[in-house]
Motif scaffolding. Sequence first.
Motif: not given
Length: 705
Positions: A143-148
């Motif tokens: 989840r969060g920024p790394f998933s982008a």
Amino acid sequence: MKRHALASSIIAALSAVYAPFALADADANATVPVVVVTASRTEQLSFDLPASIDVIGADRIGAGQPRVNVSEALSAVPGLVVANRQNYAQDLQISSRGFGARSAFGVRGVRLIADGVPATMPDGQGQAATFDLDLAERIEVLRGPFSALYGNHSGGVIQLFTREPKGAPEVELNVSSGSYGSRKTDLNASGSAGGVGYLLDASRFDTDGYRSHSAARRDQAYAKLSFAPSTTSKLTLVAGALNQDDTQDPLGVTWATWQRDPRAGEIDTSDPRTPQRTFAERYNTRKSIDHQQLGATWEQRFGSDRLRVTAYVGNRRVIQYQAFSQAFQAPASHSGGVVDFQRDFHGIDANWTMSRPLLDGTLRSTFGIEAGASDDDRKGYENFVGTQFGVQGRLRRDEKDKVRNLDPYAQFEWERGPWVLSAGLRHSRVDFDVEDRYLSNGNDSGSVSYRHTTPLLGVLYKINPGLNLYASAARGFETPTLNEVFYSGTGGGFNFSLAPAQSTHLEFGVKAMPLEGVRINAAVFQVKTSDELVVDSSSGGRTSYRNASATLRQGGELSLDAEWRRNWNARLALSVLRAVYDEGFGSVLAGSRLPGVPNAGLYGEFGWKDSADRYGAAFETIANTRMYPDDANQAMPAPGYMIANLRVQAQQQLGSWRLKEYARVNNLFDRNYIGSVIVGDSNRRYYEAAPGRNWVLGASMQYRF
């Protein structure tokens, strides 16, 4: 200088407070080792990544569960809402930090991957039903920024890994039976011989359904073969199939109907000849799915460098009968109530990973490219002939839909002493092309292309071996899915003017192991999104979308895992989320809550097992706050709820045989609640009831040769 001094003081204070509880050395921290690959694409301890990532292991996936729906396991993950709609025609509803909550069917906004093969198509629509849970070794939830960095529709990433085929040959039979006529049989075999590892599985699941008109049969098969031509290379082949014939669709119901009878369908009052007939019965709403896919992964190591290439190909056939109330006078632009499409899809993901010394530290780099394509041969028919409904009528739609994506990407991680710095960049191009072959209502052919560059930055600081602090930031985006561009609000054809939603993610977190066997992850985050895609109008089975104003998501997540005395364990997952429209639009006021998103969620588990691991039991609690089903928050929200589950299990070893048994009772106190909502339904049939108290019994026999 003042800022530097302040930061140093904060870190020193945290270290001083934490020091009495910290483990003596780094090796002691390894008491709870969790290795993941989803965030960095290389094997790495999740504790040392500046990202929110949870791992659900095989023990929890199969913890007194029939392993039919991934919702059985993912309820224990903070920030994730996984709703079993009691509707196998529409799959699960999955949202991550609010992304994907408004999906009417399937999964959007969250990327799904199984053994490296995407279960999400290039347009962002995915199907969780293709996951084979019987062979799962673990599920990683990012989840969060790394998933982008996974590109389009990556508000979160859920990646399933099946177990490695190795060891002595073994055969296992699993059977289960439960409430509402639910029953499942699964047979699998695994092992290795002659340098070839194999994993084979086949299962059948049947249910009469909790809700009216919700019976289903699901046949699933999966195979995995592994070869090691040399000590530095590996080839893995996977194949999967899913078949569901005439899976009944119970549809949603109004608030009044749910209050009267949670299991009932919505009565169709338009035909006085059958006053007690539901819409689902009148139109015989149902869906048939036939899905197959093949995948291959080649991995070659060159010292500390590694090349990995995954290629896949598949086919999906869907026939769906929907419920329309104005069938006899359908407008010229109406596409009919029967959806019939055949999809061919394929793709490739190739990346090169290397590790090099740099500035007294270590730089790990990954360079890759991902490409995917789907081709739909799509037709639509009226769902009536004469006065008979639920049968294929005249052709009303005929088109060829193509979606393509091409995404080069790069990720970097530099580690020196207590510092870990991460960076990434991905450029996505998604192309839609429509060839309209039904021209009596005009030519709706056209194309549109979306482009977006996603940057990522992250930093992690190791205060001591048992405490890490981190921060990360990224930009993400979501194109409309193919189904979302099908109609425009004016009643015309394809809506090629829709813009992609763009989001900015910020996250700050703490990862701690204060005592042996105890692990804590905590994060706070903010996501600002522009051009959010929302329902524009929905009538006659046709839903159109528009770009809304900005949205804001702010929240926090906490997870705690603890084991002590080898007999007791506990799990806590807590989520708090404020998801609102930051600016008003139309009749929606600023501050209105995003539909389908609860403000808070809780999962708690307390378990015991004997020292020999022969017997065990656990008590579970699941709670969610209320959810609105509409953007304007004018409809009655689905009330919040808290339920309790109880499970017990046992196992015995008798020579080469291993036997297991379990019993589970869900919703122990028989709470009456709504499990999911259909966002934006124009008929206000928003609500989908969850079962009352229900049970399941299961057993397995495994023989090792």
